[in-house]
Scaffold this motif. Structure first.
Motif, PDB file in Angstrom:
ATOM      1  N   LYS A  33       0.833  -1.201   0.000  1.00 45.67           N
ATOM      2  CA  LYS A  33       0.000   0.000   0.000  1.00 45.67           C
ATOM      3  C   LYS A  33       0.875   1.262   0.000  1.00 45.67           C
ATOM      4  CE  LYS A  33      -3.796  -2.434   0.390  1.00 45.67           C
ATOM      5  NZ  LYS A  33      -4.796  -2.511  -0.692  1.00 45.67           N
ATOM      6  N   SER A  34       0.415   2.282  -0.702  1.00 45.20           N
ATOM      7  CA  SER A  34       1.162   3.535  -0.807  1.00 45.20           C
ATOM      8  C   SER A  34       0.882   4.437   0.388  1.00 45.20           C
ATOM      9  CB  SER A  34       0.782   4.263  -2.091  1.00 45.20           C
ATOM     10  OG  SER A  34      -0.585   4.682  -2.032  1.00 45.20           O
ATOM     11  N   ARG A  35       1.708   5.469   0.530  1.00 43.79           N
ATOM     12  CA  ARG A  35       1.505   6.443   1.604  1.00 43.79           C
ATOM     13  C   ARG A  35       0.145   7.131   1.472  1.00 43.79           C
ATOM     14  NH1 ARG A  35       5.131   9.217   4.985  1.00 43.79           N
ATOM     15  NH2 ARG A  35       6.842   8.176   3.904  1.00 43.79           N
ATOM     16  N   LYS A  36      -0.261   7.405   0.238  1.00 40.23           N
ATOM     17  CA  LYS A  36      -1.551   8.058   0.019  1.00 40.23           C
ATOM     18  C   LYS A  36      -2.699   7.170   0.496  1.00 40.23           C
ATOM     19  CE  LYS A  36      -4.309  10.363  -3.542  1.00 40.23           C
ATOM     20  NZ  LYS A  36      -4.388  10.736  -4.988  1.00 40.23           N
ATOM     21  N   GLU A  37      -2.608   5.875   0.230  1.00 34.72           N
ATOM     22  CA  GLU A  37      -3.640   4.934   0.680  1.00 34.72           C
ATOM     23  C   GLU A  37      -3.675   4.846   2.209  1.00 34.72           C
ATOM     24  OE1 GLU A  37      -4.205   1.328  -2.363  1.00 34.72           O
ATOM     25  OE2 GLU A  37      -2.092   1.747  -1.969  1.00 34.72           O
ATOM     26  N   GLU A  39      -2.821   7.284   4.313  1.00 37.19           N
ATOM     27  CA  GLU A  39      -3.429   8.525   4.802  1.00 37.19           C
ATOM     28  C   GLU A  39      -4.934   8.520   4.596  1.00 37.19           C
ATOM     29  OE1 GLU A  39      -1.305  11.519   2.715  1.00 37.19           O
ATOM     30  OE2 GLU A  39       0.507  11.367   3.968  1.00 37.19           O
ATOM     31  N   SER A  40      -5.375   7.990   3.465  1.00 35.98           N
ATOM     32  CA  SER A  40      -6.820   7.915   3.191  1.00 35.98           C
ATOM     33  C   SER A  40      -7.510   6.978   4.178  1.00 35.98           C
ATOM     34  CB  SER A  40      -7.061   7.430   1.759  1.00 35.98           C
ATOM     35  OG  SER A  40      -6.491   8.310   0.819  1.00 35.98           O
ATOM     36  N   SER A  41      -6.847   5.878   4.506  1.00 31.69           N
ATOM     37  CA  SER A  41      -7.407   4.926   5.458  1.00 31.69           C
ATOM     38  C   SER A  41      -7.516   5.540   6.848  1.00 31.69           C
ATOM     39  CB  SER A  41      -6.533   3.667   5.520  1.00 31.69           C
ATOM     40  OG  SER A  41      -6.549   2.992   4.284  1.00 31.69           O
ATOM     41  N   ARG A  42      -6.503   6.297   7.231  1.00 30.46           N
ATOM     42  CA  ARG A  42      -6.511   6.931   8.555  1.00 30.46           C
ATOM     43  C   ARG A  42      -7.678   7.906   8.706  1.00 30.46           C
ATOM     44  NH1 ARG A  42      -2.980   6.182  12.931  1.00 30.46           N
ATOM     45  NH2 ARG A  42      -2.340   8.347  12.986  1.00 30.46           N
ATOM     46  N   SER A  68      -3.617   0.960   8.958  1.00 28.84           N
ATOM     47  CA  SER A  68      -3.092   1.963   9.885  1.00 28.84           C
ATOM     48  C   SER A  68      -2.211   1.321  10.948  1.00 28.84           C
ATOM     49  CB  SER A  68      -4.251   2.712  10.551  1.00 28.84           C
ATOM     50  OG  SER A  68      -3.772   3.616  11.532  1.00 28.84           O
ATOM     51  N   THR A  79       4.320   7.731   9.162  1.00 31.73           N
ATOM     52  CA  THR A  79       4.315   6.463   8.434  1.00 31.73           C
ATOM     53  C   THR A  79       5.699   5.829   8.531  1.00 31.73           C
ATOM     54  OG1 THR A  79       2.649   7.305   6.895  1.00 31.73           O
ATOM     55  CG2 THR A  79       3.906   5.370   6.203  1.00 31.73           C
TER      56      THR A  79
END
Length: 319
Positions: A33-37, A39-42, A68, A79
Motif C-alpha cells: 500500500k502507498s503512503r496516500k492509501e 493517509e486515506s485509510s486513517r 493503519s 508512516t
C-alpha cells in the motif's frame, strides 16, 4: 491519543483479542500500500471506543484499521518505512535468523550474520519507539549508542564461534556447549540488550503518558523504563524460543528411525521448524504485553500527578 492507541484501548484488553488482530495486521500484502492509501485509510477511522468496535463490522473500515496499525507509529503519527513495518518483520528476520543460527566455520562469518541481524532488529526497535521532543535532542548520542550496541551484540554472538576456531576445540562436550547450548540463550540476551540500548533515550528522557481521555499529561521516565523493559523482555522471549525450541525438539527426535535412516532431512527440518516457530512467536510477542501500556499513579513522578486526579495512565509501549 493516536487512533492506533485508541484501537488497542478498545480492542486489546485480552491476549486472544490482541493475538487475533496481530495475525491479520502481519499480512505482508499490506506492505504494497502507498503512503496516500495509508493517509486515506486513517481518515476513515473512528476515535470513540463504542464506534471502534462497531466499525470492525464494516469490511472497508476494518481494512483501514489493519493498514493503519501495520504502517503508522502511534507515538508520532508518522508512516514507518516499509522495511520496518510489522508485516515485514517475518520475511526479513527469518533469513537473518537462519544465517545467525547456522553452524559457521569461523568467527568472521558469524560476526557478519550477527551484525546484519542486530542492525535490522535494532532499526525496527527504533522505528517503533517513542520519539518525543525531548528524545529528539539525543539523536547524535542515540545513533552512536545504536552503533555500539550492534557491534557489541554481534561480537558477543560470534564469540562461541571464535573460541571454537581459535582454540581448535575438540572435546565433544565443549562442542555441544559452544554450538548447541550457548548460542540460543546468548542471542536472546543480546536482543534484549539491543532494545535497552537503542531505546535508551526513552529511559533517560522519558515518554509521554496520557489520561483516560487520551490527553497527554506529562513525560515520565518511569513509564519509559517500563515500556523499554517490557519490549526487551518480549523480544528476548521471541528470539530465544525461535533459537532453542527447534534444537530441543530435534534432540528428542534424533533417535527416531526416520531421522536415523534419513540424516539429510535434519537440516531442512530444523529450518522449517525455526521459520514456523518464528512465525508463531512474532504475533505472540507483539500480543503478550499490550501495545497500549498502563502504569499506576503510585509509579508516576510527583510533579506529574500533582496536576491530575487520574489513578491510571497510558503510554505507547512500542515493538
Amino acid at each position: 491519543m493516536d487512533a492506533n492507541l485508541q484501537f488497542w484501548k478498545s480492542e486489546g484488553k485480552t491476549f486472544p483479542q490482541r493475538f487475533y488482530h496481530w495475525v491479520e495486521i502481519l499480512d505482508p500484502l499490506l506492505l504494497l500500500k502507498s503512503r496516500k492509501e495509508i493517509e486515506s485509510s486513517r481518515a476513515l477511522l473512528p476515535t470513540n471506543e463504542p464506534d471502534i468496535t462497531e466499525s470492525l463490522q464494516n469490511k472497508k473500515i476494518k481494512a483501514a484499521w489493519k493498514l493503519s496499525l501495520a504502517s503508522v507509529n502511534p507515538a508520532t503519527g508518522d508512516t514507518i518505512l516499509a522495511a520496518f513495518r510489522p508485516p515485514a518483520f517475518l520475511p526479513l528476520t527469518a533469513p537473518l535468523a537462519f544465517g545467525v543460527l547456522l553452524p559457521h566455520k569461523g568467527g568472521k562469518q558469524a560476526f557478519f550474520w550477527q551484525c546484519l541481524f542486530h542492525t535490522y532488529t535494532g532499526a525496527f526497535s527504533l522505528a517503533h519507539g517513542n520519539h518525543t521532543q525531548n528524545t529528539k535532542e539525543f539523536l547524535p548520542k542515540e545513533m552512536l549508542l545504536s552503533m555500539g550496541a550492534i557491534l557489541y551484540c554481534a561480537s558477543m554472538g560470534a564469540f562461541p564461534h571464535f573460541i571454537m576456531t581459535r582454540y581448535q576445540v575438540q572435546s565433544p562436550s565443549m562442542q555441544v556447549l559452544l554450538k548447541k547450548i550457548i548460542p540460543g540463550p546468548l542471542l536472546a540476551i543480546m536482543c534484549a540488550f539491543n532494545v535497552l540500548v537503542i531505546r535508551g533515550t526513552e529511559l533517560e528522557s522519558g515518554i509521554e503518558i496520557m489520561d483516560s481521555k487520551g490527553c497527554v499529561v506529562g513525560v515520565s521516565q518511569n513509564a519509559g523504563e517500563k515500556a523499554v523493559k517490557e519490549t526487551a523482555l518480549s523480544r528476548a522471549v521471541m528470539v530465544g524460543a525461535t533459537a532453542c525450541i527447534p534444537d530441543i525438539v530435534l534432540h528428542c527426535l534424533k533417535r527416531t528411525k526416520f531421522l536415523v535412516r534419513n540424516p539429510f532431512v535434519w537440516g531442512p527440518l530444523r529450518s522449517i521448524m525455526m521459520v514456523s516457530i518464528l512465525g508463531l512467536m512474532i504475533p505472540v510477542s507483539f500480543s503478550w504485553i499490550p501495545p497500549l501500556g498502563t502504569i499506576q499513579r503510585s509509579l508516576i513522578e510527583p510533579e506529574i500527578i500533582s496536576s491530575t486526579e487520574e489513578t491510571e495512565f497510558f503510554y505507547n509501549r512500542g515493538l
